[in-house]
Design an enzyme around this catalytic site. Structure first.
Site, PDB file in Angstrom:
ATOM      1  N   GLY A  51     -14.061   2.924 -10.809  1.00 34.69           N
ATOM      2  CA  GLY A  51     -14.514   2.486  -9.489  1.00 34.69           C
ATOM      3  C   GLY A  51     -14.898   3.712  -8.676  1.00 34.69           C
ATOM      4  O   GLY A  51     -16.072   3.998  -8.434  1.00 34.69           O
ATOM      5  N   ARG A  52     -13.849   4.477  -8.314  1.00 41.81           N
ATOM      6  CA  ARG A  52     -14.044   5.691  -7.530  1.00 41.81           C
ATOM      7  C   ARG A  52     -15.117   6.620  -8.126  1.00 41.81           C
ATOM      8  O   ARG A  52     -15.940   7.169  -7.390  1.00 41.81           O
ATOM      9  CB  ARG A  52     -12.713   6.437  -7.466  1.00 41.81           C
ATOM     10  CG  ARG A  52     -12.696   7.700  -6.637  1.00 41.81           C
ATOM     11  CD  ARG A  52     -11.417   8.509  -6.938  1.00 41.81           C
ATOM     12  NE  ARG A  52     -10.247   7.669  -7.008  1.00 41.81           N
ATOM     13  CZ  ARG A  52      -9.490   7.335  -5.963  1.00 41.81           C
ATOM     14  NH1 ARG A  52      -9.779   7.824  -4.778  1.00 41.81           N
ATOM     15  NH2 ARG A  52      -8.451   6.547  -6.118  1.00 41.81           N
ATOM     16  N   CYS A  94      -4.739   4.877  18.340  1.00 42.12           N
ATOM     17  CA  CYS A  94      -3.493   5.163  19.046  1.00 42.12           C
ATOM     18  C   CYS A  94      -2.384   5.445  18.049  1.00 42.12           C
ATOM     19  O   CYS A  94      -1.443   4.651  17.892  1.00 42.12           O
ATOM     20  CB  CYS A  94      -3.113   3.981  19.914  1.00 42.12           C
ATOM     21  SG  CYS A  94      -4.416   3.574  21.053  1.00 42.12           S
ATOM     22  N   TYR A 144     -13.074   3.170  -1.494  1.00 41.93           N
ATOM     23  CA  TYR A 144     -11.855   2.873  -0.734  1.00 41.93           C
ATOM     24  C   TYR A 144     -11.957   3.291   0.731  1.00 41.93           C
ATOM     25  O   TYR A 144     -10.956   3.590   1.373  1.00 41.93           O
ATOM     26  CB  TYR A 144     -10.623   3.499  -1.421  1.00 41.93           C
ATOM     27  CG  TYR A 144     -10.531   3.091  -2.870  1.00 41.93           C
ATOM     28  CD1 TYR A 144     -10.249   1.775  -3.201  1.00 41.93           C
ATOM     29  CD2 TYR A 144     -10.797   3.987  -3.906  1.00 41.93           C
ATOM     30  CE1 TYR A 144     -10.205   1.378  -4.532  1.00 41.93           C
ATOM     31  CE2 TYR A 144     -10.750   3.593  -5.232  1.00 41.93           C
ATOM     32  CZ  TYR A 144     -10.452   2.274  -5.537  1.00 41.93           C
ATOM     33  OH  TYR A 144     -10.423   1.880  -6.847  1.00 41.93           O
ATOM     34  N   ARG A 197      -7.270   6.481   3.850  1.00 40.78           N
ATOM     35  CA  ARG A 197      -6.679   7.232   2.741  1.00 40.78           C
ATOM     36  C   ARG A 197      -5.906   8.480   3.172  1.00 40.78           C
ATOM     37  O   ARG A 197      -4.854   8.775   2.594  1.00 40.78           O
ATOM     38  CB  ARG A 197      -7.741   7.561   1.690  1.00 40.78           C
ATOM     39  CG  ARG A 197      -8.287   6.302   0.999  1.00 40.78           C
ATOM     40  CD  ARG A 197      -9.155   6.619  -0.209  1.00 40.78           C
ATOM     41  NE  ARG A 197      -8.396   7.235  -1.275  1.00 40.78           N
ATOM     42  CZ  ARG A 197      -8.418   8.518  -1.576  1.00 40.78           C
ATOM     43  NH1 ARG A 197      -9.183   9.345  -0.893  1.00 40.78           N
ATOM     44  NH2 ARG A 197      -7.679   8.978  -2.555  1.00 40.78           N
TER      45      ARG A 197
HETATM   46  C1  LIG Z   1      -8.047   0.230  -8.983  1.00 37.84           C
HETATM   47  C2  LIG Z   1      -8.291  -0.195 -10.365  1.00 37.84           C
HETATM   48  C3  LIG Z   1      -9.386   0.324 -11.062  1.00 37.84           C
HETATM   49  C4  LIG Z   1     -10.302   1.358 -10.491  1.00 37.84           C
HETATM   50  O1  LIG Z   1      -9.657   2.554 -10.220  1.00 37.84           O
HETATM   51  P1  LIG Z   1     -10.502   3.861  -9.824  1.00 37.84           P
HETATM   52  O2  LIG Z   1      -9.458   4.872  -9.540  1.00 37.84           O
HETATM   53  O3  LIG Z   1     -11.298   3.491  -8.627  1.00 37.84           O
HETATM   54  O4  LIG Z   1     -11.366   4.181 -10.980  1.00 37.84           O
HETATM   55  C5  LIG Z   1      -9.611  -0.142 -12.333  1.00 37.84           C
HETATM   56  N1  LIG Z   1      -8.812  -1.080 -12.900  1.00 37.84           N
HETATM   57  C6  LIG Z   1      -7.757  -1.597 -12.249  1.00 37.84           C
HETATM   58  C7  LIG Z   1      -6.933  -2.625 -12.922  1.00 37.84           C
HETATM   59  C8  LIG Z   1      -7.463  -1.176 -10.975  1.00 37.84           C
HETATM   60  O5  LIG Z   1      -6.410  -1.694 -10.337  1.00 37.84           O
END
Ligand SMILES: *Cc1c(COP(=O)(O)O)cnc(C)c1O
Length: 453
Positions: A304-305, A381, A411, A350
């Site tokens: 994802g990231r 605040c 995120y 974050r």
């Molecule tokens: C959060 C998550 C991801 C993605 O994680 P990244 O650090 O953004 O790559 C993939 N699979 C599961 C099951 C997750 O909970």
């Protein structure tokens, strides 16, 4: 900006202002306002492609297939889901809302996964009705729940079982513990003499004609910079797969190794290289399967990231600048310049949540001034409302300056809140010298519209 973790489309214009994919940040701010999440579309696509091609090549070389799922929870909009699909990725979702976005983007159900440790009946039914390719089950009660709902619908639900391998990673190291104290997954480790929860769950799935067991899923953590953790977890999962085959005669077809691929947040940070990590993991799993005498499963990963993080920056306008005298432990006083921006913990939680570090620059102009030790803070605040703990900014930083924070694509918007009744910023995509709004800025009317008076 040597080595600063901006997206690949970021550069400085002749007069020193920053541009994203050919669009001047001053124009972005004028057109869309601040704060704004700015997403470099070509950078997102490039990273999606890089992960897919690197894993396809490396796993193909050892004779295994692989699918790449974009973990939508990092940032999911209809356009983003389309980009992922167009680059050959599938989409992982973790709620009915995320599933709705993927479906709106016309991602075929078969290319969607549904995660979550506490899926509701409604979420499971929606996933079944959409024909999702896999539901990743996370507990014994959920196995029964999915089986009951699949029976109700008269369908066979494709499921993976999420296991915890004891390998936990995040940051530079990985650690292995026998019993993980966390809500996700089923442990592969058994109490003395007993069956492991993971094995029990797999056997339980096999008993249900309404369920089709696709395979085993493991996600070990986030922002991982050392591939050893992936390899260690894969070894445990492949051994469990072989044990299950011995117990049940069923050699499952699929293994998912989760997400967590680390990125650069600060100048000098080195991100995981998809080609290297893909090769390392592919060679390692091929070796393990050979040792175990099993064929290779089909693999999947869920970054994802690593796909969307570096593609995004957050554009803010500076308001109050306040020098604060700080007493250091050694008794020496020093000055920290607090630079307040027009957003904060509501658009990027974050730093407050994880102590995450970011990089910021003044981006609407150049400055010949000396730099000072600064802390970028928000307008909430809460004294913990910090955007960037420590960064050097020009001493003449002042109200009205545009300030950008790098690598906020993942995120940021997805974890944003309305704390202090701040409307959430828009997501603006930039490509080929033009910008467009993917998600519009919230208005006070949006917020008041929820309030029933
Ligand atoms: C959060 C998550 C991801 C993605 O994680 P990244 O650090 O953004 O790559 C993939 N699979 C599961 C099951 C997750 O909970």
């Amino acid at each position: 900006m040597t080595g600063a973790p901006w997206s690949t489309g970021v550069g400085r214009l002749p007069d020193g202002a920053l541009a994203v994919a050919g669009v001047d940040v001053r124009d972005l701010a004028a057109e869309h306002g601040t704060p704004a999440y700015v997403l470099d579309e070509a950078d997102f696509r490039m990273r999606a492609r890089a992960y897919r091609t690197a894993f396809e090549a490396a796993f193909g070389a050892v004779g295994a297939g692989v699918d790449v799922y974009y973990a939508g929870k990092a940032l999911l909009t209809v356009a983003v889901a389309r980009w992922a699909r167009e680059e050959g990725l599938r989409v992982d979702t973790a709620s009915s809302g995320e599933l709705a976005v993927a479906l709106r983007a016309e991602v075929p159900g078969a290319e969607i996964g549904l995660h979550g440790n506490n899926k509701s009946d409604a979420e499971i039914l929606r996933a079944l009705d959409a024909g999702v390719g896999r539901i990743i089950v996370d507990s014994l009660v959920e196995i029964e729940r999915v089986a009951r709902l699949a029976a109700e619908r008269g369908v066979v639900a494709p499921v993976m079982v999420r296991v915890t391998t004891g390998v936990h990673a995040g940051g530079h190291e990985y650690i292995a513990t026998a019993h993980e104290d966390q809500k996700f997954g089923l442990s592969v480790n058994a109490a003395d003499g007993a069956e492991s929860p993971a094995m029990a769950a797999l056997l339980q799935v096999l008993k249900h004609p309404e369920l089709r067991l696709l395979g085993i899923h493991s996600h070990i953590g986030s922002q991982i910079l050392d591939p050893d953790g992936f390899e260690a977890a894969a070894r445990v999962v492949l051994r469990l797969r072989a044990d299950l085959a011995e117990r049940s005669g069923e050699l499952v077809d699929e293994v998912d190794l989760g997400g967590g691929y680390g990125i650069a947040y600060l100048p000098g940070d080195v991100a995981l290289d998809p080609e290297r990590v893909a090769k390392d993991i592919a060679q390692s799993v091929a070796g393990v399967c050979q040792e175990l005498g099993t064929s290779l499963p089909r693999f999947s990963i869920e970054p994802g990231r690593a796909i969307v993080g570096p593609a995004g920056l957050t554009l803010y306008t500076v308001g109050t600048v306040k020098p604060v005298t700080v007493s250091a432990d050694d008794g020496a006083d020093f000055t920290r310049t607090y630079v307040s921006v027009d957003g904060g913990m509501s658009d990027n939680i974050r730093p407050a949540l994880y102590g995450a570090a970011y990089h910021a620059e003044v981006v609407g102009r150049t400055s010949a001034a000396e730099t000072v030790l600064a802390r970028v803070v928000g307008k909430h605040c809460e004294s913990g409302d910090i955007v960037v703990h420590e960064v050097r900014l020009p001493a003449d930083v002042r109200a009205g300056d545009l300030l950008a924070v790098a690598a906020t694509g993942a995120y940021g918007r997805s974890m944003a809140s309305n704390y202090n009744m701040l409307p959430r910023p828009p997501v603006v995509a930039v490509a080929g010298g033009a910008s467009r709004v993917l998600v519009r800025r919230e208005t006070e009317d949006d917020l008041l519209g929820l309030d029933q008076g």
